[in-house]
Design a protein around this motif. Structure first.
Motif, PDB file in Angstrom:
ATOM      1  N   PRO A 114     -29.547  56.751 -25.049  1.00 41.90           N
ATOM      2  CA  PRO A 114     -28.861  57.390 -24.241  1.00 41.90           C
ATOM      3  C   PRO A 114     -29.811  57.710 -22.618  1.00 41.90           C
ATOM      4  O   PRO A 114     -28.844  57.535 -21.574  1.00 41.90           O
ATOM      5  CB  PRO A 114     -29.479  58.471 -24.841  1.00 41.90           C
ATOM      6  CG  PRO A 114     -29.764  58.133 -26.275  1.00 41.90           C
ATOM      7  CD  PRO A 114     -30.142  56.420 -26.434  1.00 41.90           C
ATOM      8  N   PHE A 115     -30.492  56.486 -22.537  1.00 45.67           N
ATOM      9  CA  PHE A 115     -31.531  56.342 -21.465  1.00 45.67           C
ATOM     10  C   PHE A 115     -30.233  55.243 -20.480  1.00 45.67           C
ATOM     11  O   PHE A 115     -30.667  56.192 -19.526  1.00 45.67           O
ATOM     12  CB  PHE A 115     -32.874  56.006 -21.658  1.00 45.67           C
ATOM     13  CG  PHE A 115     -33.689  56.276 -19.900  1.00 45.67           C
ATOM     14  CD1 PHE A 115     -34.172  56.560 -19.826  1.00 45.67           C
ATOM     15  CD2 PHE A 115     -33.302  54.794 -19.285  1.00 45.67           C
ATOM     16  CE1 PHE A 115     -34.529  56.993 -18.369  1.00 45.67           C
ATOM     17  CE2 PHE A 115     -34.257  55.017 -17.505  1.00 45.67           C
ATOM     18  CZ  PHE A 115     -34.520  56.340 -17.546  1.00 45.67           C
ATOM     19  N   GLU A 118     -26.920  56.858 -19.100  1.00 50.65           N
ATOM     20  CA  GLU A 118     -26.768  58.436 -18.091  1.00 50.65           C
ATOM     21  C   GLU A 118     -27.850  57.875 -17.039  1.00 50.65           C
ATOM     22  O   GLU A 118     -26.989  57.982 -16.353  1.00 50.65           O
ATOM     23  CB  GLU A 118     -28.157  59.246 -18.953  1.00 50.65           C
ATOM     24  CG  GLU A 118     -28.048  60.176 -17.819  1.00 50.65           C
ATOM     25  CD  GLU A 118     -29.472  61.459 -18.324  1.00 50.65           C
ATOM     26  OE1 GLU A 118     -29.542  62.105 -17.134  1.00 50.65           O
ATOM     27  OE2 GLU A 118     -29.866  61.502 -18.919  1.00 50.65           O
ATOM     28  N   HIS A 119     -28.740  56.229 -17.176  1.00 51.69           N
ATOM     29  CA  HIS A 119     -29.495  55.770 -15.500  1.00 51.69           C
ATOM     30  C   HIS A 119     -28.335  54.392 -15.570  1.00 51.69           C
ATOM     31  O   HIS A 119     -28.719  54.366 -13.777  1.00 51.69           O
ATOM     32  CB  HIS A 119     -30.905  55.842 -15.806  1.00 51.69           C
ATOM     33  CG  HIS A 119     -31.914  57.321 -15.839  1.00 51.69           C
ATOM     34  ND1 HIS A 119     -31.840  58.520 -15.015  1.00 51.69           N
ATOM     35  CD2 HIS A 119     -31.916  57.688 -17.587  1.00 51.69           C
ATOM     36  CE1 HIS A 119     -32.178  59.361 -15.710  1.00 51.69           C
ATOM     37  NE2 HIS A 119     -32.518  59.223 -17.246  1.00 51.69           N
TER      38      HIS A 119
END
Length: 339
Positions: A114-115, A118-119
């Motif tokens: 997820p990180f 997203e980033h």
């Protein structure tokens, strides 16, 4: 029948030069390649992944000069199989390395899926696992809850003593397999020599760089700045039992070594005469010698230190083993584990 681009292949060393930590001698000795170049502690095996910030460095090039990434993209079903392609597309979902820690690695962590999505706009984070070929000590996870500001202060001040003092120390034997979930702070000890499986990215958040040949203040945060990058670090306390549970197999164990890592990758210890089911994989021969024969007619002779790339199209493999033969077969996740 295998295609021209999807054939079983013995792979030579693929060691990016001038890494920021020492090592490479154990890889050279393992492969029987003679003297090692300095600061070549990683051998990227069957890699479709470049180093972070690079276009191609780190990617495997096949003997005919074709990049493995291009060969897989041109014929994903032959390399990976129909079920894999239906579940994951033309993504191998795997990066394998030989790693020789000529010095203790710095404290660092890797982002989760997820990180990274997203980033960084990526499909993979970097859960990894270690299968040790020699005994070693590692630091893994925090012994207590670490505050967000506290972690930031440690990194800013490069307070290595505080970081290591708040981490578990785990002693491993040759043959042990250890899972390192994304986000877990860790530092591999000097002298460690291992086969590393990981998601196919090169994403590291450095918390320590003092004394290493890297400007961590610039290169240690994936271009995100530490305020954002350190949010990927799991600051929770792990009990001793939780850390020990990350040791998922011991030297005596055969078969599956990383059951808890099934959503990310698989590893199997192969001993003696064996039958290997069809599937894309990287085989690392850790002792002895054997002849591998596939139902498609491919044949490979492997010995200690050899690494081989096995495409799905080769079909089932029969292993005729010599005395003391052992290997690690590294595989993508099963399509059945697709999320």
């Amino acid at each position: 029948m295998t295609t021209l681009t999807a054939r079983a292949t013995l792979l030579g060393a693929n060691q990016p030069a001038d890494r920021f930590y020492a090592g490479g001698e154990r890889i050279a000795a393992f492969r029987g390649d003679g003297a090692a170049r300095p600061h070549t502690p990683e051998d990227w095996v069957g890699s479709v992944t470049p180093l972070f910030g690079e276009a191609s460095l780190g990617r495997t090039v096949l003997p005919d000069g074709t990049a493995l990434a291009d060969a897989v993209a041109a014929d994903p079903v032959a390399w990976l199989g129909e079920e894999h392609v239906a579940a994951f597309g033309a993504d191998t979902c795997l990066l394998v390395k030989l790693l020789d820690a000529g010095q203790r690695l710095p404290v660092h962590a890797h982002p989760d899926v997820p990180f990274a999505a997203e980033h960084l706009g990526l499909a993979h984070g970097k859960t990894e696992a270690w299968i040790f070929l020699e005994p070693a000590d590692v630091h893994l996870g925090f012994t207590r809850e670490v505050g967000e500001d506290e972690l930031a202060r440690w990194v800013s001040a490069q307070d290595t003593a505080a970081m290591l003092g708040a981490m578990h120390r785990l002693s491993v034997e040759a043959g042990d397999a250890v899972l390192v979930p994304a986000g877990t702070a860790h530092a591999i000890g000097e002298g460690a020599f291992l086969v590393e499986l990981q998601e196919p990215t090169d994403l590291s958040i450095l918390m320590e760089w003092d004394g290493f040949a890297i400007d961590g203040a610039v290169a240690g945060h994936l271009g995100l700045g530490f305020d954002r990058a350190l949010r990927a670090v799991d600051r929770r306390a792990l009990s001793r039992e939780q850390v020990e549970s990350l040791r998922t197999a011991r030297a005596r164990d055969g078969g599956s070594l990383l059951a808890a890592a099934a959503p990310f990758f698989r590893a199997e210890r192969v001993r003696g005469d064996s039958v290997l089911e069809a599937g894309f994989s990287v085989l690392v021969c850790t002792s002895g010698a054997a002849t591998l024969t596939s139902e498609s007619g491919d044949s490979l002779d492997v010995r200690r230190g050899a690494t081989a790339l096995l495409p799905h199209a080769a079909g089932v493999w029969s292993v005729t083993a010599g005395p003391g033969f052992e290997a690690i077969r590294c595989r993508p996740p099963s399509p059945a584990d697709a999320v």
